[in-house]
Design a protein around this motif. Sequence first.
Motif, mmCIF file in Angstrom:
data_model
loop_
_atom_site.group_PDB
_atom_site.id
_atom_site.type_symbol
_atom_site.label_atom_id
_atom_site.label_comp_id
_atom_site.label_asym_id
_atom_site.label_seq_id
_atom_site.Cartn_x
_atom_site.Cartn_y
_atom_site.Cartn_z
ATOM 1 N N LYS A 39 0.851 -1.189 0.000
ATOM 2 C CA LYS A 39 0.000 0.000 0.000
ATOM 3 C C LYS A 39 0.887 1.240 0.000
ATOM 4 O O LYS A 39 1.699 1.427 0.888
ATOM 5 C CB LYS A 39 -0.898 0.019 1.243
ATOM 6 C CG LYS A 39 -1.811 1.217 1.302
ATOM 7 C CD LYS A 39 -2.538 1.262 2.643
ATOM 8 C CE LYS A 39 -3.378 2.509 2.769
ATOM 9 N NZ LYS A 39 -2.619 3.707 3.059
ATOM 10 N N ALA A 40 0.740 2.061 -1.027
ATOM 11 C CA ALA A 40 1.549 3.270 -1.150
ATOM 12 C C ALA A 40 1.252 4.227 0.001
ATOM 13 O O ALA A 40 0.110 4.351 0.450
ATOM 14 C CB ALA A 40 1.277 3.954 -2.482
ATOM 15 N N LEU A 41 2.308 4.890 0.485
ATOM 16 C CA LEU A 41 2.169 5.826 1.590
ATOM 17 C C LEU A 41 2.372 7.256 1.111
ATOM 18 O O LEU A 41 3.270 7.530 0.317
ATOM 19 C CB LEU A 41 3.220 5.530 2.666
ATOM 20 C CG LEU A 41 3.142 4.198 3.378
ATOM 21 C CD1 LEU A 41 4.347 4.019 4.289
ATOM 22 C CD2 LEU A 41 1.868 4.109 4.193
ATOM 23 N N SER A 42 1.554 8.160 1.614
ATOM 24 C CA SER A 42 1.772 9.582 1.362
ATOM 25 C C SER A 42 2.742 10.101 2.420
ATOM 26 O O SER A 42 3.059 9.415 3.390
ATOM 27 C CB SER A 42 0.443 10.336 1.451
ATOM 28 O OG SER A 42 -0.037 10.323 2.787
ATOM 29 N N MET A 43 3.214 11.319 2.235
ATOM 30 C CA MET A 43 4.126 11.924 3.213
ATOM 31 C C MET A 43 3.450 12.020 4.583
ATOM 32 O O MET A 43 4.071 11.768 5.602
ATOM 33 C CB MET A 43 4.561 13.310 2.754
ATOM 34 C CG MET A 43 5.526 13.293 1.626
ATOM 35 S SD MET A 43 7.164 12.984 2.247
ATOM 36 C CE MET A 43 8.129 13.735 0.987
ATOM 37 N N PRO A 111 17.017 20.984 -7.187
ATOM 38 C CA PRO A 111 17.842 20.546 -6.057
ATOM 39 C C PRO A 111 17.075 20.489 -4.737
ATOM 40 O O PRO A 111 17.397 19.678 -3.861
ATOM 41 C CB PRO A 111 18.981 21.559 -5.992
ATOM 42 C CG PRO A 111 18.595 22.684 -6.841
ATOM 43 C CD PRO A 111 17.551 22.203 -7.786
ATOM 44 N N ILE A 112 16.058 21.343 -4.592
ATOM 45 C CA ILE A 112 15.243 21.280 -3.369
ATOM 46 C C ILE A 112 14.491 19.959 -3.324
ATOM 47 O O ILE A 112 14.431 19.295 -2.279
ATOM 48 C CB ILE A 112 14.281 22.486 -3.295
ATOM 49 C CG1 ILE A 112 15.077 23.784 -3.142
ATOM 50 C CG2 ILE A 112 13.299 22.329 -2.146
ATOM 51 C CD1 ILE A 112 14.254 25.040 -3.248
ATOM 52 N N ALA A 113 13.921 19.539 -4.451
ATOM 53 C CA ALA A 113 13.216 18.255 -4.517
ATOM 54 C C ALA A 113 14.173 17.090 -4.302
ATOM 55 O O ALA A 113 13.840 16.113 -3.628
ATOM 56 C CB ALA A 113 12.500 18.115 -5.859
ATOM 57 N N SER A 114 15.376 17.202 -4.848
ATOM 58 C CA SER A 114 16.377 16.155 -4.664
ATOM 59 C C SER A 114 16.767 16.030 -3.198
ATOM 60 O O SER A 114 16.892 14.921 -2.658
ATOM 61 C CB SER A 114 17.603 16.462 -5.519
ATOM 62 O OG SER A 114 18.609 15.507 -5.297
ATOM 63 N N GLY A 115 16.959 17.164 -2.527
ATOM 64 C CA GLY A 115 17.262 17.145 -1.094
ATOM 65 C C GLY A 115 16.129 16.559 -0.277
ATOM 66 O O GLY A 115 16.356 15.837 0.705
ATOM 67 N N ALA A 116 14.902 16.858 -0.671
ATOM 68 C CA ALA A 116 13.744 16.303 0.025
ATOM 69 C C ALA A 116 13.699 14.785 -0.134
ATOM 70 O O ALA A 116 13.403 14.056 0.828
ATOM 71 C CB ALA A 116 12.452 16.928 -0.508
ATOM 72 N N ASN A 117 14.004 14.297 -1.341
ATOM 73 C CA ASN A 117 14.042 12.846 -1.556
ATOM 74 C C ASN A 117 15.112 12.189 -0.693
ATOM 75 O O ASN A 117 14.899 11.116 -0.131
ATOM 76 C CB ASN A 117 14.289 12.522 -3.026
ATOM 77 C CG ASN A 117 13.067 12.729 -3.879
ATOM 78 O OD1 ASN A 117 11.939 12.649 -3.396
ATOM 79 N ND2 ASN A 117 13.282 13.017 -5.146
ATOM 80 N N LYS A 118 16.280 12.831 -0.575
ATOM 81 C CA LYS A 118 17.358 12.279 0.249
ATOM 82 C C LYS A 118 16.964 12.245 1.717
ATOM 83 O O LYS A 118 17.217 11.275 2.425
ATOM 84 C CB LYS A 118 18.641 13.087 0.068
ATOM 85 C CG LYS A 118 19.318 12.855 -1.257
ATOM 86 C CD LYS A 118 20.575 13.684 -1.401
ATOM 87 C CE LYS A 118 21.175 13.522 -2.786
ATOM 88 N NZ LYS A 118 22.349 14.386 -2.975
ATOM 89 N N LYS A 119 16.314 13.314 2.197
ATOM 90 C CA LYS A 119 15.882 13.353 3.589
ATOM 91 C C LYS A 119 14.818 12.287 3.868
ATOM 92 O O LYS A 119 14.853 11.626 4.907
ATOM 93 C CB LYS A 119 15.345 14.739 3.944
ATOM 94 C CG LYS A 119 16.422 15.769 4.169
ATOM 95 C CD LYS A 119 15.825 17.038 4.693
ATOM 96 C CE LYS A 119 16.765 18.188 4.837
ATOM 97 N NZ LYS A 119 18.155 18.008 4.752
ATOM 98 N N ALA A 120 13.881 12.122 2.951
ATOM 99 C CA ALA A 120 12.850 11.097 3.126
ATOM 100 C C ALA A 120 13.478 9.711 3.136
ATOM 101 O O ALA A 120 13.109 8.849 3.950
ATOM 102 C CB ALA A 120 11.797 11.199 2.023
#
Length: 158
Positions: A39-43, A111-120
């Motif tokens: 089941k896919a999870l949202s943030m 880069p903001i989205a990339s950083g968010a992906n790394k943090k997640a």
Amino acid sequence: MRKIVFTFLFAIFTSFLVQSQQIQKEKVFGGYQYSVDGKALSMKEMINLMESNTKALALMKKAKSNTTLATVLGGVGGALIGFPIGTAIGGGDANWTLAGVGAGLVIVAIPIASGANKKANQAVELYNSSLNTTSYNSFKPQFNMLLNDNGVGISMTF
């Protein structure tokens, strides 16, 4: 004696059932897709799931805010790019400066989205590793037979 054995077995059985579930990640275009049991999870669901781990929760909250910022910047940038293109297609005089500003916003959002992906991703790794230390996989009891003045018995160490 039966009550003690039954209570012990019941406690072990329920500890297996109550274990938290790991978050699986799958690489997709632009980042990762996180799920639990398919089941896919949202943030928001991931933040709720990580409430037991404060470090993972803090990382996930930062990832969510960065994702929101990147989405807003990317959406506005896309609109600023699309408006002059639509005007040019319609035969009007397009304002290409607007498209340039939009392209700049999209470039900043990447880069903001990339950083968010790394943090997640870090939050999920941290959360899953904390589950592994408390899961039943690490529960390895040792049983010993005892013989002393009081009789015969079994001891368990874990």
